[in-house]
Design a protein around this motif. Structure first.
Motif, PDB file in Angstrom:
ATOM      1  N   ALA A 198       0.848  -1.303  -0.105  1.00 42.80           N
ATOM      2  CA  ALA A 198      -0.032  -0.070  -0.090  1.00 42.80           C
ATOM      3  C   ALA A 198       0.853   1.403  -0.026  1.00 42.80           C
ATOM      4  O   ALA A 198       0.279   2.532  -0.087  1.00 42.80           O
ATOM      5  CB  ALA A 198      -0.826   0.258   1.213  1.00 42.80           C
ATOM      6  N   GLY A 199       2.298   1.197   0.164  1.00 46.90           N
ATOM      7  CA  GLY A 199       3.094   2.294   0.338  1.00 46.90           C
ATOM      8  C   GLY A 199       3.220   2.966   1.431  1.00 46.90           C
ATOM      9  O   GLY A 199       3.824   4.123   1.544  1.00 46.90           O
ATOM     10  N   ASP A 200       2.960   2.204   2.456  1.00 41.33           N
ATOM     11  CA  ASP A 200       3.138   2.769   3.906  1.00 41.33           C
ATOM     12  C   ASP A 200       4.768   2.949   3.971  1.00 41.33           C
ATOM     13  O   ASP A 200       5.552   2.282   3.523  1.00 41.33           O
ATOM     14  CB  ASP A 200       2.750   1.662   4.817  1.00 41.33           C
ATOM     15  CG  ASP A 200       1.088   1.620   5.131  1.00 41.33           C
ATOM     16  OD1 ASP A 200       0.494   2.318   4.374  1.00 41.33           O
ATOM     17  OD2 ASP A 200       0.893   1.029   6.041  1.00 41.33           O
ATOM     18  N   SER A 201       5.114   4.046   4.746  1.00 41.76           N
ATOM     19  CA  SER A 201       6.389   4.273   5.285  1.00 41.76           C
ATOM     20  C   SER A 201       6.955   3.358   5.759  1.00 41.76           C
ATOM     21  O   SER A 201       6.360   2.496   6.498  1.00 41.76           O
ATOM     22  CB  SER A 201       6.464   5.702   5.845  1.00 41.76           C
ATOM     23  OG  SER A 201       6.012   5.519   7.174  1.00 41.76           O
ATOM     24  N   VAL A 202       8.388   3.091   6.129  1.00 41.28           N
ATOM     25  CA  VAL A 202       8.958   2.200   6.858  1.00 41.28           C
ATOM     26  C   VAL A 202       8.756   2.528   8.248  1.00 41.28           C
ATOM     27  O   VAL A 202       8.488   1.394   8.750  1.00 41.28           O
ATOM     28  CB  VAL A 202      10.628   2.307   6.606  1.00 41.28           C
ATOM     29  CG1 VAL A 202      11.410   1.425   7.873  1.00 41.28           C
ATOM     30  CG2 VAL A 202      10.992   1.996   5.237  1.00 41.28           C
ATOM     31  N   PRO A 203       8.663   3.629   8.888  1.00 40.83           N
ATOM     32  CA  PRO A 203       8.331   3.576  10.025  1.00 40.83           C
ATOM     33  C   PRO A 203       6.757   3.377  10.295  1.00 40.83           C
ATOM     34  O   PRO A 203       6.465   2.655  11.706  1.00 40.83           O
ATOM     35  CB  PRO A 203       8.178   5.499  10.567  1.00 40.83           C
ATOM     36  CG  PRO A 203       9.327   5.865   9.464  1.00 40.83           C
ATOM     37  CD  PRO A 203       9.229   4.961   8.369  1.00 40.83           C
ATOM     38  N   ASP A 204       5.860   3.390   9.495  1.00 44.19           N
ATOM     39  CA  ASP A 204       4.222   3.040   9.399  1.00 44.19           C
ATOM     40  C   ASP A 204       4.425   1.577   9.491  1.00 44.19           C
ATOM     41  O   ASP A 204       3.699   0.696  10.382  1.00 44.19           O
ATOM     42  CB  ASP A 204       3.551   3.379   8.392  1.00 44.19           C
ATOM     43  CG  ASP A 204       3.224   5.136   8.862  1.00 44.19           C
ATOM     44  OD1 ASP A 204       3.536   5.602   9.868  1.00 44.19           O
ATOM     45  OD2 ASP A 204       2.889   5.799   8.108  1.00 44.19           O
ATOM     46  N   VAL A 205       5.014   0.884   8.628  1.00 43.57           N
ATOM     47  CA  VAL A 205       5.078  -0.614   8.551  1.00 43.57           C
ATOM     48  C   VAL A 205       5.396  -1.186   9.867  1.00 43.57           C
ATOM     49  O   VAL A 205       5.054  -2.120  10.459  1.00 43.57           O
ATOM     50  CB  VAL A 205       5.943  -1.245   7.598  1.00 43.57           C
ATOM     51  CG1 VAL A 205       6.308  -2.531   7.540  1.00 43.57           C
ATOM     52  CG2 VAL A 205       5.403  -0.669   6.114  1.00 43.57           C
TER      53      VAL A 205
END
Length: 263
Positions: A242-249
């Motif tokens: 979905a393209g979440d940022s690394v911190p969000d993942v």
């Protein structure tokens, strides 16, 4: 004792269940994938399952199939997957890495060369889903001789007649596939899983980690409560897709690991 054996001993001493996370090497690109893998231990991951991209991933559902295709499209190879593991090892010498994939890329490289290179890169175990126990001489036994755990899958259709054969040369842990079907296809249920885990533990004496169909913190907690731990793959890979940022993942992974560790 491998890093995997040491990790389970450590968890047992602490009275904790294991949380295992799966990510596809090279998805969505090499650097982002490396950044995610580097952050997994801090997000509570006890063991990293690193997917080896392959063109025909028969056990995987659409989510992980597409992850593999993205990685391949980005130029990911077996060599680059080992390179990624080696880079991770520069900053982390304790978190176990299990390489999960299919036999064709390994066969193409040559088993002897692959095992030397995998060990050198810091790989601790292998899950090769298309090599049944009848083919143990092909890779399983050489891998264990090289100091790598060979982790076998057991499924709801692995009956009492088949189970001893499955357990015969398995080491590290057993990966119990909680549903019949492909990854991401359905949800695991603790009531269904519990008796199967007990049966497998009795047969082999190894930790049993339950995967397929675990996608929320509550589900991770409930499944870990009846097993030695749980693994989450498709739900994490979906966030990457979905393209979440690394911190969000990594923040999402932390919610899952907190769930498993609270079991």
């Amino acid at each position: 004792m491998t890093r995997i054996d040491a990790k389970f001993a450590e968890l047992k001493a602490a009275g904790k269940k294991a949380f295992v996370s799966y990510v596809m090497a090279g998805d969505p690109d090499y650097q982002t994938s490396l950044d995610i893998v580097r952050g997994l231990p801090s997000a509570g991951v006890d063991i990293i399952e690193l997917g080896l991209p392959f063109t025909d991933p028969m056990a995987d559902g659409p989510t992980i199939q597409l992850a593999g295709q993205r990685a391949l499209d980005g130029g990911m190879t077996l060599q680059k997957t080992l390179d990624l593991a080696r880079e991770f090892r520069k900053g982390d010498t304790t978190t176990p890495i299990v390489l999960m994939g299919y036999y064709n890329p390994i066969y193409s490289r040559g088993v002897d060369k692959f095992l030397v290179d995998a060990k050198d890169a810091g790989i601790d175990g292998l899950i090769v889903v298309d090599l049944p126990p009848e083919e143990d001489a092909e890779l399983c036994i050489p891998a264990q001789a090289a100091g790598l755990n060979f982790i076998r899958l057991a499924t709801p259709t692995t009956d009492d007649k088949r189970l001893p054969r499955v357990m015969q040369n398995t080491s590290g842990f057993v990966y119990y596939v909680s549903i019949t079907g492909i990854t991401g296809a359905a949800e695991a249920e603790a009531a269904d899983v519990a008796p199967e885990v007990a049966r497998i533990q009795k047969a082999g004496g190894l930790p049993v980690i339950v995967g397929f169909g675990v996608n929320t913190p509550d589900k991770a907690r409930s499944i870990a409560s009846v097993a030695d731990g749980t693994v989450v793959g498709s739900a994490i890979v979906s966030r990457i897709a979905a393209g979440d940022s690394v911190p969000d993942v990594l923040a999402f992974v932390k919610t899952l690991s907190d769930g498993a560790h609270s079991a």
